[in-house]
Enzyme design. Structure first.
Site, PDB file in Angstrom:
ATOM      1  N   ARG A 122      23.165  -3.296   2.732  1.00 47.47           N
ATOM      2  CA  ARG A 122      24.398  -2.517   2.879  1.00 47.47           C
ATOM      3  C   ARG A 122      24.126  -1.060   2.577  1.00 47.47           C
ATOM      4  O   ARG A 122      24.591  -0.515   1.584  1.00 47.47           O
ATOM      5  CB  ARG A 122      25.461  -3.090   1.971  1.00 47.47           C
ATOM      6  CG  ARG A 122      25.736  -4.509   2.385  1.00 47.47           C
ATOM      7  CD  ARG A 122      27.057  -4.948   2.018  1.00 47.47           C
ATOM      8  NE  ARG A 122      27.598  -5.726   3.109  1.00 47.47           N
ATOM      9  CZ  ARG A 122      28.775  -6.270   3.086  1.00 47.47           C
ATOM     10  NH1 ARG A 122      29.552  -6.112   2.040  1.00 47.47           N
ATOM     11  NH2 ARG A 122      29.204  -6.973   4.095  1.00 47.47           N
ATOM     12  N   GLN A 127      24.375   0.339   8.468  1.00 49.30           N
ATOM     13  CA  GLN A 127      25.775  -0.010   8.734  1.00 49.30           C
ATOM     14  C   GLN A 127      26.012  -0.406  10.195  1.00 49.30           C
ATOM     15  O   GLN A 127      26.734  -1.353  10.485  1.00 49.30           O
ATOM     16  CB  GLN A 127      26.673   1.164   8.374  1.00 49.30           C
ATOM     17  CG  GLN A 127      27.994   0.724   7.831  1.00 49.30           C
ATOM     18  CD  GLN A 127      28.677   1.821   7.025  1.00 49.30           C
ATOM     19  OE1 GLN A 127      28.210   2.946   6.979  1.00 49.30           O
ATOM     20  NE2 GLN A 127      29.784   1.484   6.403  1.00 49.30           N
ATOM     21  N   ASP A 130      25.187  -4.031  10.994  1.00 49.78           N
ATOM     22  CA  ASP A 130      25.767  -5.022  10.080  1.00 49.78           C
ATOM     23  C   ASP A 130      26.758  -5.942  10.799  1.00 49.78           C
ATOM     24  O   ASP A 130      27.923  -5.602  10.985  1.00 49.78           O
ATOM     25  CB  ASP A 130      26.447  -4.266   8.931  1.00 49.78           C
ATOM     26  CG  ASP A 130      27.005  -5.199   7.877  1.00 49.78           C
ATOM     27  OD1 ASP A 130      26.921  -6.429   8.058  1.00 49.78           O
ATOM     28  OD2 ASP A 130      27.541  -4.700   6.884  1.00 49.78           O
ATOM     29  N   SER A 133      30.069  -6.965   8.909  1.00 48.15           N
ATOM     30  CA  SER A 133      31.202  -6.046   8.981  1.00 48.15           C
ATOM     31  C   SER A 133      31.863  -6.093  10.344  1.00 48.15           C
ATOM     32  O   SER A 133      33.088  -6.163  10.450  1.00 48.15           O
ATOM     33  CB  SER A 133      30.753  -4.608   8.723  1.00 48.15           C
ATOM     34  OG  SER A 133      30.294  -4.487   7.433  1.00 48.15           O
ATOM     35  N   TYR A 228      29.179  -5.766  -3.228  1.00 45.32           N
ATOM     36  CA  TYR A 228      29.750  -7.114  -3.266  1.00 45.32           C
ATOM     37  C   TYR A 228      30.412  -7.376  -4.620  1.00 45.32           C
ATOM     38  O   TYR A 228      30.014  -6.808  -5.640  1.00 45.32           O
ATOM     39  CB  TYR A 228      28.650  -8.162  -3.071  1.00 45.32           C
ATOM     40  CG  TYR A 228      28.121  -8.243  -1.673  1.00 45.32           C
ATOM     41  CD1 TYR A 228      28.918  -8.712  -0.635  1.00 45.32           C
ATOM     42  CD2 TYR A 228      26.815  -7.872  -1.378  1.00 45.32           C
ATOM     43  CE1 TYR A 228      28.425  -8.801   0.653  1.00 45.32           C
ATOM     44  CE2 TYR A 228      26.317  -7.968  -0.081  1.00 45.32           C
ATOM     45  CZ  TYR A 228      27.127  -8.430   0.924  1.00 45.32           C
ATOM     46  OH  TYR A 228      26.646  -8.527   2.205  1.00 45.32           O
TER      47      TYR A 228
HETATM   48  P1  NAD Z   1      32.769 -10.230   1.065  1.00 43.33           P
HETATM   49  O1  NAD Z   1      32.971 -10.818   2.410  1.00 43.33           O
HETATM   50  O2  NAD Z   1      31.589 -10.652   0.259  1.00 43.33           O
HETATM   51  O3  NAD Z   1      34.074 -10.554   0.173  1.00 43.33           O
HETATM   52  C1  NAD Z   1      35.371 -10.273   0.635  1.00 43.33           C
HETATM   53  C2  NAD Z   1      36.183  -9.668  -0.488  1.00 43.33           C
HETATM   54  O4  NAD Z   1      36.515 -10.660  -1.463  1.00 43.33           O
HETATM   55  C3  NAD Z   1      35.472  -8.548  -1.256  1.00 43.33           C
HETATM   56  O5  NAD Z   1      36.257  -7.385  -1.202  1.00 43.33           O
HETATM   57  C4  NAD Z   1      35.372  -9.096  -2.670  1.00 43.33           C
HETATM   58  O6  NAD Z   1      35.471  -8.089  -3.644  1.00 43.33           O
HETATM   59  C5  NAD Z   1      36.564 -10.022  -2.714  1.00 43.33           C
HETATM   60  N1  NAD Z   1      36.590 -11.014  -3.804  1.00 43.33           N
HETATM   61  C6  NAD Z   1      35.579 -11.744  -4.344  1.00 43.33           C
HETATM   62  N2  NAD Z   1      36.050 -12.545  -5.329  1.00 43.33           N
HETATM   63  C7  NAD Z   1      37.380 -12.333  -5.409  1.00 43.33           C
HETATM   64  C8  NAD Z   1      38.415 -12.862  -6.210  1.00 43.33           C
HETATM   65  N3  NAD Z   1      38.181 -13.759  -7.158  1.00 43.33           N
HETATM   66  N4  NAD Z   1      39.676 -12.427  -5.994  1.00 43.33           N
HETATM   67  C9  NAD Z   1      39.947 -11.485  -5.043  1.00 43.33           C
HETATM   68  N5  NAD Z   1      39.005 -10.954  -4.264  1.00 43.33           N
HETATM   69  C10 NAD Z   1      37.738 -11.358  -4.445  1.00 43.33           C
HETATM   70  O7  NAD Z   1      32.738  -8.647   1.109  1.00 43.33           O
HETATM   71  P2  NAD Z   1      32.801  -7.646   2.353  1.00 43.33           P
HETATM   72  O8  NAD Z   1      34.119  -7.677   2.953  1.00 43.33           O
HETATM   73  O9  NAD Z   1      31.672  -7.942   3.261  1.00 43.33           O
HETATM   74  O10 NAD Z   1      32.518  -6.195   1.711  1.00 43.33           O
HETATM   75  C11 NAD Z   1      32.656  -5.860   0.379  1.00 43.33           C
HETATM   76  C12 NAD Z   1      32.439  -4.334   0.264  1.00 43.33           C
HETATM   77  O11 NAD Z   1      31.194  -3.884   0.838  1.00 43.33           O
HETATM   78  C13 NAD Z   1      33.521  -3.528   0.956  1.00 43.33           C
HETATM   79  O12 NAD Z   1      33.928  -2.496   0.100  1.00 43.33           O
HETATM   80  C14 NAD Z   1      32.837  -2.934   2.157  1.00 43.33           C
HETATM   81  O13 NAD Z   1      33.402  -1.707   2.543  1.00 43.33           O
HETATM   82  C15 NAD Z   1      31.434  -2.756   1.665  1.00 43.33           C
HETATM   83  N6  NAD Z   1      30.496  -2.768   2.796  1.00 43.33           N
HETATM   84  C16 NAD Z   1      29.547  -1.790   2.882  1.00 43.33           C
HETATM   85  C17 NAD Z   1      28.660  -1.798   3.971  1.00 43.33           C
HETATM   86  C18 NAD Z   1      27.603  -0.746   4.112  1.00 43.33           C
HETATM   87  O14 NAD Z   1      27.590   0.183   3.355  1.00 43.33           O
HETATM   88  N7  NAD Z   1      26.685  -0.895   5.062  1.00 43.33           N
HETATM   89  C19 NAD Z   1      28.752  -2.782   4.951  1.00 43.33           C
HETATM   90  C20 NAD Z   1      29.726  -3.766   4.804  1.00 43.33           C
HETATM   91  C21 NAD Z   1      30.594  -3.739   3.728  1.00 43.33           C
END
Ligand code: NAD
Length: 376
Positions: A122, A127, A130, A133, A228
């Site tokens: 990430r 990005q 990915d 995403s 994460y």
């Molecule tokens: P994910 O699919 O692993 O999880 C989904 C969401 O569930 C996350 O926001 C996580 O915090 C939340 N979660 C976990 N346990 C929980 C709980 N008990 N109660 C409520 N929520 C809970 O995560 P994701 O959607 O793939 O991405 C997480 C972060 O990473 C985001 O902020 C995203 O913007 C960032 N991200 C960055 C990049 C990059 O920089 N290349 C790429 C993808 C995502």
């Protein structure tokens, strides 16, 4: 290494393709040679002629493709044809390294260089490659459309001479990529939206979309370097359940997207909580494949509880919008192949020290080389 094979998907429920003709054309112009298994794009309306026009050669037989190519691209892991590939083939697809230990070993033993797209680091530079995403954004959007289509009421507030209709109440648990799109979609449809996530940085994002952040004090909460969520303790999970129980009971739709990378998803909506929801309410469990956030949810079928709540499987919802999902997936694959293209030597530059490749290359040289899984 410049010969790329696009495989047709074999899972009956798969609707997408890993490369669309526009990206095939761009890859050919770059110097890659493209081979496409017959009918690989048919589910989204791309014919063999479309791929031929883009510069690809159509292959009728998968084995012929394996024998001719150095790089194999598909969406899902291969069914039983890992051993049919040549040694040193670079295989690029989605692959759940955490739960597919036997297949990882088969890739290693066969001498295949296996890239798991879920393991893409990430970082800002990665990005555009990915797939988590790109696909989660569409799945988040579609989770709301799906729930709205099953809900026996409308989303927006409506004032009419016959009476006033109150807006639907939507609660999103887990506000990562999918959750943010779900919030935005539900807001656009006119719902009253609330959301919760354990990562503290999320509160501002929720508010900026016009939704309300549900405050639940779980003590120390943070995120990993890659963004994460960290796994909660059983006590924190219990506190979370209590904190969100009232919001769930009042909601018409609850969408759960809470995942913890590489671990089982936390169970956040128990039967007791679902029992307090109104008949006709909808729950969509987008973590259903990784353990499930919702008690009683199933990846294969929708469940109607005794009190009339419908629990919908939120697994792979991007497959319901395969045109956009394929375009985005294909864009991710294109970016990956472009990043590693060595234009001087006209080859894929297999640099094991590259940070992106280090993050997602799981097997090579007849070994599991990824540091997280080595020695498991
Ligand atoms: P994910 O699919 O692993 O999880 C989904 C969401 O569930 C996350 O926001 C996580 O915090 C939340 N979660 C976990 N346990 C929980 C709980 N008990 N109660 C409520 N929520 C809970 O995560 P994701 O959607 O793939 O991405 C997480 C972060 O990473 C985001 O902020 C995203 O913007 C960032 N991200 C960055 C990049 C990059 O920089 N290349 C790429 C993808 C995502």
């Amino acid at each position: 290494m410049n010969k790329v094979l696009l495989c047709a998907e074999t899972l009956p429920e798969e609707t997408r393709t890993a490369l669309v003709p526009a990206h095939v054309k761009a890859l050919c112009e770059m110097g890659y040679e493209l081979f496409v298994q017959s009918d690989a794009g048919l589910t989204i309306g791309f014919t063999n002629d479309d791929y031929k026009e883009a510069g690809a050669k159509i292959i009728e037989n998968l084995q012929e493709g394996y024998d001719s190519c150095d790089i194999v691209v598909r969406i899902n892991k291969p069914d039983d044809s890992i051993n049919a590939m040549r040694e040193h083939t670079l295989h690029i697809s989605c692959f759940d390294v955490f739960n597919e230990k036997e297949a990882v070993q088969t890739f290693a033993d066969a001498g295949i260089r296996m890239v798991s797209l879920e393991m893409m680091p990430r970082s800002t530079i990665a990005q555009k490659m990915d797939i988590q995403s790109s696909q989660a954004s569409l799945a988040g959007y579609y989770s709301v459309i799906l729930a709205a289509s099953r809900l026996p009421k409308i989303f927006p507030m409506m004032m009419t001479p016959a009476g006033t209709i109150s807006p639907a109440r939507v609660f999103i648990i887990g506000v990562g990529v999918a959750g943010l799109q779900a919030i935005a979609t539900a807001k656009r449809l006119g719902a009253r939206v609330e959301a919760f996530d354990t990562r503290p940085v999320v509160e501002e994002e929720v508010k900026s979309l016009g939704a309300k952040f549900v405050k639940i004090d779980l003590g120390e909460m943070s995120q990993t370097e890659q963004g994460y969520a960290k796994e909660l303790t059983p006590e924190q999970v219990e506190l979370q359940r209590q904190g969100q129980a009232k919001v769930c009971a009042q909601s018409d739709i609850v969408i759960t997207t809470a995942k913890v990378f590489g671990r089982k998803a936390p169970l956040l909506l128990t039967k007791d909580m679902i029992d307090t929801m109104k008949p006709g309410s909808i729950v969509v469990d987008m973590a259903v494949k990784t353990g499930g956030n919702v008690e009683g949810s199933s990846p294969d079928e929708d469940i109607i509880t005794d009190n009339g709540v419908m629990i919908i499987s939120g697994d792979s919802l991007e497959r319901a919008v395969p045109k956009d999902a394929s375009n985005m997936f294909s864009g991710n694959i294109f970016a990956f192949l472009e990043h590693f293209w060595d234009s001087e030597n006209k080859t894929f530059n297999l640099d094991y020290n590259d940070e992106i490749l280090k993050g997602c290359l799981i097997t090579a040289d007849r070994k599991i080389i990824h540091e997280r899984f080595r020695g498991e």
